[in-house]
Write a protein that holds these residues in place. Structure first.
Motif, short mmCIF file in Angstrom:
data_model
loop_
_atom_site.label_atom_id
_atom_site.label_comp_id
_atom_site.label_asym_id
_atom_site.label_seq_id
_atom_site.Cartn_x
_atom_site.Cartn_y
_atom_site.Cartn_z
N ALA A 1 0.83 -1.21 0.00
CA ALA A 1 0.00 0.00 0.00
C ALA A 1 0.86 1.25 0.00
O ALA A 1 0.57 2.23 -0.71
N ILE A 2 1.95 1.24 0.77
CA ILE A 2 2.87 2.38 0.77
C ILE A 2 3.49 2.56 -0.61
O ILE A 2 3.61 3.68 -1.13
N GLY A 3 3.85 1.45 -1.25
CA GLY A 3 4.44 1.52 -2.58
C GLY A 3 3.48 2.09 -3.61
O GLY A 3 3.89 2.86 -4.50
N ALA A 4 2.20 1.73 -3.52
CA ALA A 4 1.22 2.26 -4.46
C ALA A 4 1.10 3.77 -4.34
O ALA A 4 0.99 4.50 -5.34
N GLN A 5 1.11 4.26 -3.10
CA GLN A 5 1.03 5.70 -2.89
C GLN A 5 2.31 6.40 -3.36
O GLN A 5 2.25 7.50 -3.91
N ALA A 6 3.44 5.75 -3.17
CA ALA A 6 4.70 6.33 -3.64
C ALA A 6 4.73 6.43 -5.15
O ALA A 6 5.22 7.42 -5.71
N ASP A 7 4.20 5.43 -5.82
CA ASP A 7 4.18 5.46 -7.30
C ASP A 7 3.24 6.54 -7.83
O ASP A 7 3.45 7.06 -8.93
N GLN A 8 2.20 6.88 -7.08
CA GLN A 8 1.34 7.99 -7.48
C GLN A 8 2.02 9.33 -7.22
O GLN A 8 1.81 10.30 -7.96
N ALA A 9 2.82 9.39 -6.17
CA ALA A 9 3.42 10.66 -5.77
C ALA A 9 4.47 11.14 -6.77
O ALA A 9 4.57 12.35 -7.03
#
Length: 427
Positions: A186-194
């Motif tokens: 989940a953290i990785g998904a948000q990082a990829d959006q950022a």
């Protein structure tokens, strides 16, 4: 120095020759110790890169009292099993680096300050470094082996020192953590959006990669930062790294504070991730003279961009303070927040208010002059201080940068910021 000189004069030529021979012999011994330690560190580096736990354990003294140290070598390799290492090397920074505790028996020992340099495949062009304090002991065959890693306090704690590291590799990010794989994903998904969101504001002239560390506990979070975690209460993540362009090839680390992170909703986590990613993107233009309100303000501006949130929703603590102040609202906003306001040592909601005041300052720039002017202002502050103004005050650098990009000085800009803030937040 003077006492040595007097002594040599009395000794005469023969005494001087004897002293030089003694000094040369001492230098030779130091060189031999250093060479032996370097060979062992090179063996250790090769063992870690090869994920050869037995070879790593073989660099530890064979004494029964070092059984725990040997076990930690196996654990280190196991903890690193999923970490994509492009580099792992130790180098000696200094010998005789700290006083050694008394020991009964054993051979000659040396106290070493070592520097670990490592890179993650696809994310670091330059190594990240960490300090370690290691004691080596000379064996009967002349080999120098690791005898202790606990004779001196301090040193940098790495994630793999705390447990087996899970890894999630995304399009733009890598998340390494001690938490459940679903949390890391989940953290990785948000990082990829950022990353693309940040590049839309700040351009593509940065690495467009992020490395995020997710410890399991608040204590681990503090250990990774080398600081008391109580000083970061309320901050969901912290970006660490060197300021300025000297470390352009290094991807800074975003460390998640689990206690604060877990209390956020999905939007809050996305804002935090984008905020911290902005710090990564702007790191090479962030200097020691960059005002904290500007560095934190641009990160919050980018983080909230496109969320649809109103100024009151973004700045609830500040809005409440303005309402309480009533007619004295302008006195509450006498100046842009000072660097000390971001230290987290103030009472009540002062830290939140400092961040929110900084967001409003960046909002004033964008609303009145356009977003590109905000980007230009940030670059101008870094460029001015990095040139002939390096020794001048932060205030002078900011005033020149404001005049050069917006056409007005700090006092006039502060008045605009105050007016915009009160217009948005007053009941």
């Amino acid at each position: 120095m003077l006492r040595y000189a007097a002594g040599l004069a009395v000794l005469g030529g023969g005494g001087t020759t004897a002293w030089r021979a003694w000094a040369d012999a001492g230098d030779d011994r130091r060189e031999q110790r250093l060479a032996g330690v370097v060979r062992t560190l090179d063996r250790r580096s090769a063992a870690v890169r090869a994920r050869d736990a037995a070879a790593l354990a073989a660099t530890v003294v064979p004494d029964p009292g070092a059984a725990g140290l040997r076990r930690r070598q196996y654990q280190l390799v196991a903890n690193l099993a999923r970490v994509p290492l492009a580099q792992w090397t130790w180098r000696v920074v200094s010998v005789d680096a700290y006083p050694l505790p008394a020991a009964i028996g054993g051979g000659e020992r040396v106290a070493v300050r070592a520097e670990l340099g490592y890179r993650f495949t696809g994310f670091d062009a330059q190594p990240v470094t960490a300090t370690q304090y290691l004691t080596f002991e000379r064996q009967a065959d002349g080999e120098w082996l690791l005898a202790s890693d606990g004779d001196h306090p301090g040193g940098d704690v790495q994630l793999w020192d705390l447990g087996p590291v899970g890894v999630v590799l995304g399009r733009y990010s890598i998340v390494l953590g001690l938490r459940e794989q679903a949390v890391l994903a989940a953290i990785g998904a948000q990082a990829d959006q950022a990353v693309p969101a940040v590049s839309a504001v700040w351009g593509s002239g940065w690495g467009q990669r992020t490395v995020l560390l997710a410890p399991r506990s608040t204590a681990q979070f503090g250990a990774l930062l080398g600081a008391d975690p109580a000083g970061f209460t309320g901050l969901a993540a912290v970006t660490t790294g060197e300021l300025g362009a000297a470390d352009r090839g290094r991807t800074e680390r975003i460390t998640i504070n689990p206690a604060a992170w877990d209390g956020l909703n999905a939007l809050g986590r996305q804002v935090v991730t984008t905020h911290e990613t902005t710090h990564v993107a702007t790191r090479t233009q962030t200097e020691r003279w960059t005002p904290r309100w500007l560095s934190e303000g641009v990160a919050d501006w980018t983080g909230f961009l496109g969320t649809g949130r109103t100024p009151r929703e973004i700045t609830p603590e500040l809005a409440a303070a303005v309402a309480r102040a009533g007619a004295a609202g302008p006195d509450l906003l006498a100046a842009l927040p000072a660097d000390a306001a971001f230290a987290g040592t103030g009472a009540g909601t002062s830290l939140q208010q400092a961040y929110q005041e900084a967001w409003f300052a960046c909002r004033t720039v964008v609303q009145r002059y356009g977003q590109q002017k905000l980007v230009a202002l940030y670059a101008a502050v870094a460029a001015d201080g990095g040139g002939q103004g390096a020794q001048q005050s932060q205030d002078a650098v900011l005033d020149r940068a404001l005049r050069g990009t917006l056409g007005l000085g700090t006092a006039a800009f502060t008045a605009l910021w105050r007016a915009d803030l009160l217009a948005a937040l007053r009941p």
